[in-house]
Motif scaffolding. Sequence first.
Motif, PDB file in Angstrom:
ATOM      1  N   HIS A 184     -43.538  30.632  23.830  1.00 38.05           N
ATOM      2  CA  HIS A 184     -43.874  31.267  25.104  1.00 38.05           C
ATOM      3  C   HIS A 184     -45.212  32.011  25.075  1.00 38.05           C
ATOM      4  O   HIS A 184     -45.448  32.830  24.181  1.00 38.05           O
ATOM      5  CB  HIS A 184     -42.758  32.262  25.425  1.00 38.05           C
ATOM      6  N   ARG A 185     -46.052  31.731  26.059  1.00 38.30           N
ATOM      7  CA  ARG A 185     -47.379  32.380  26.205  1.00 38.30           C
ATOM      8  C   ARG A 185     -48.160  32.301  24.894  1.00 38.30           C
ATOM      9  O   ARG A 185     -48.801  33.285  24.486  1.00 38.30           O
ATOM     10  CB  ARG A 185     -47.239  33.830  26.669  1.00 38.30           C
ATOM     11  N   GLU A 238     -46.228  27.063  25.568  1.00 40.99           N
ATOM     12  CA  GLU A 238     -46.248  27.347  27.010  1.00 40.99           C
ATOM     13  C   GLU A 238     -47.392  28.293  27.329  1.00 40.99           C
ATOM     14  O   GLU A 238     -47.717  29.190  26.529  1.00 40.99           O
ATOM     15  CB  GLU A 238     -44.915  27.989  27.418  1.00 40.99           C
ATOM     16  N   ASP A 261     -49.710  30.137  30.976  1.00 41.32           N
ATOM     17  CA  ASP A 261     -49.781  30.396  32.421  1.00 41.32           C
ATOM     18  C   ASP A 261     -51.241  30.352  32.848  1.00 41.32           C
ATOM     19  O   ASP A 261     -52.120  30.798  32.106  1.00 41.32           O
ATOM     20  CB  ASP A 261     -49.242  31.800  32.727  1.00 41.32           C
ATOM     21  N   HIS A 263     -50.994  35.518  32.437  1.00 42.20           N
ATOM     22  CA  HIS A 263     -49.669  35.535  33.058  1.00 42.20           C
ATOM     23  C   HIS A 263     -49.657  36.339  34.356  1.00 42.20           C
ATOM     24  O   HIS A 263     -49.223  35.868  35.399  1.00 42.20           O
ATOM     25  CB  HIS A 263     -48.630  36.112  32.100  1.00 42.20           C
ATOM     26  N   GLU A 300     -48.059  26.450  33.201  1.00 39.75           N
ATOM     27  CA  GLU A 300     -47.475  26.965  34.447  1.00 39.75           C
ATOM     28  C   GLU A 300     -48.582  27.354  35.415  1.00 39.75           C
ATOM     29  O   GLU A 300     -49.452  28.169  35.094  1.00 39.75           O
ATOM     30  CB  GLU A 300     -46.577  28.177  34.154  1.00 39.75           C
ATOM     31  N   LYS A 304     -49.592  29.428  38.198  1.00 33.53           N
ATOM     32  CA  LYS A 304     -49.143  30.671  38.826  1.00 33.53           C
ATOM     33  C   LYS A 304     -49.789  30.830  40.199  1.00 33.53           C
ATOM     34  O   LYS A 304     -50.953  30.458  40.407  1.00 33.53           O
ATOM     35  CB  LYS A 304     -49.532  31.868  37.951  1.00 33.53           C
ATOM     36  N   GLN A 350     -45.696  23.068  35.266  1.00 34.09           N
ATOM     37  CA  GLN A 350     -44.500  23.754  35.756  1.00 34.09           C
ATOM     38  C   GLN A 350     -44.884  24.797  36.797  1.00 34.09           C
ATOM     39  O   GLN A 350     -45.970  25.377  36.746  1.00 34.09           O
ATOM     40  CB  GLN A 350     -43.727  24.390  34.603  1.00 34.09           C
ATOM     41  N   PHE A 378     -42.921  27.731  39.874  1.00 32.24           N
ATOM     42  CA  PHE A 378     -41.830  28.237  40.704  1.00 32.24           C
ATOM     43  C   PHE A 378     -42.019  27.790  42.156  1.00 32.24           C
ATOM     44  O   PHE A 378     -41.115  27.966  42.970  1.00 32.24           O
ATOM     45  CB  PHE A 378     -41.795  29.774  40.676  1.00 32.24           C
ATOM     46  N   LEU A 417     -39.331  25.481  38.089  1.00 35.29           N
ATOM     47  CA  LEU A 417     -38.785  26.771  37.662  1.00 35.29           C
ATOM     48  C   LEU A 417     -38.105  27.401  38.858  1.00 35.29           C
ATOM     49  O   LEU A 417     -38.595  27.310  39.990  1.00 35.29           O
ATOM     50  CB  LEU A 417     -39.916  27.680  37.160  1.00 35.29           C
ATOM     51  N   TYR A 426     -35.519  30.450  29.848  1.00 36.93           N
ATOM     52  CA  TYR A 426     -36.502  31.435  29.392  1.00 36.93           C
ATOM     53  C   TYR A 426     -35.890  32.813  29.512  1.00 36.93           C
ATOM     54  O   TYR A 426     -34.963  33.003  30.309  1.00 36.93           O
ATOM     55  CB  TYR A 426     -37.793  31.334  30.205  1.00 36.93           C
ATOM     56  N   ILE A 460     -37.179  28.621  25.606  1.00 34.67           N
ATOM     57  CA  ILE A 460     -38.487  29.272  25.532  1.00 34.67           C
ATOM     58  C   ILE A 460     -38.312  30.571  24.761  1.00 34.67           C
ATOM     59  O   ILE A 460     -37.445  31.383  25.099  1.00 34.67           O
ATOM     60  CB  ILE A 460     -39.051  29.560  26.939  1.00 34.67           C
TER      61      ILE A 460
HETATM   62  O1  G3P Z   1     -41.736  28.702  31.571  1.00 31.15           O
HETATM   63  C1  G3P Z   1     -41.029  29.593  32.279  1.00 31.15           C
HETATM   64  C2  G3P Z   1     -41.373  31.013  32.034  1.00 31.15           C
HETATM   65  O2  G3P Z   1     -42.564  31.130  31.333  1.00 31.15           O
HETATM   66  C3  G3P Z   1     -41.417  31.704  33.333  1.00 31.15           C
HETATM   67  O3  G3P Z   1     -41.501  33.064  33.201  1.00 31.15           O
HETATM   68  O4  G3P Z   1     -42.707  35.090  33.801  1.00 31.15           O
HETATM   69  O5  G3P Z   1     -42.887  34.174  31.496  1.00 31.15           O
HETATM   70  O6  G3P Z   1     -44.003  33.011  33.376  1.00 31.15           O
HETATM   71  P1  G3P Z   1     -42.842  33.852  32.958  1.00 31.15           P
END
Ligand code: G3P
Length: 252
Positions: free
Chosen positions: A18-19, A45, A47, A60, A120, A122, A149, A151, A171, A218, A238
Amino acid sequence: LQTHGALQRTDVVGIISHRGAAAIAPENTLAAMRFAIEQGVEFVETDVHLTADGVPVLMHDPTLDRTTSGSGEVAAHTLAEIQALDAGSWFGPDFAGEPVPTLAEFLDELARSSVRALVELKGEWTPEQLTAATELLRARGMVNRVALQSFEVDTLTELVEIAPEFARILLTREWDATTVEIAAELQVSAVGARAKLFDARPELIGQIQGLGIGTLVYTLNSQRTWSEAAERGIDLVITDDPVAFAAWRDGI
Ligand code: G3P
Ligand code: CA
């Protein structure tokens, strides 16, 4: 990661770091990305937000305040302004001076490995902005390496038109009557949600997988939650800590 293929693992739960590797290095910096890539994670992953001059950068939050030396909206600052910021010191002195990377710089790093990525998108993206971003991914040979990905159902819908060859991930923050239907219509490779959302509706895991679509949760950072996800049959987890996750998975 095949075009339109499901992001599914049949034997053991897969890892998405993640990130970058947010527990180990400042999130969404190249230091975090390099760490995850060196660990040989299955997916890393990140953002992406757009700068005021329309350049995708790894961030993010919609604002600069939490993870950089700057303040205010990412979208209100030019790339040059953002590149002058320190995105590492907040995490620790060893990372002082780490810059905010562009998406292109991240792809250069990714290209030196065989690791795949979840990018992702955003916020809101215009069709022109999506076209430019997916052209960059294509130019870097990332069609089968990067899944997009979001939302935002509108963003994924636009991607079906603009860049159908990229795997898509929906998402969601809640299940409504149409979520699974939308996932099927958009031909996504996976649906991602918080673990507690799947806990509330565990039957959806099998329903989604029955459509040939993967499931991801996640963000889980303990052995207990990883075990629960594995027992539920979740395909991908994640986590901020790919080292602890790999050690746990090697032991099961
Ligand atoms: O990949 C899904 C997850 O990363 C979404 O939550 O807030 O960490 O971007 P967030
Ligand atoms: Ca994310």
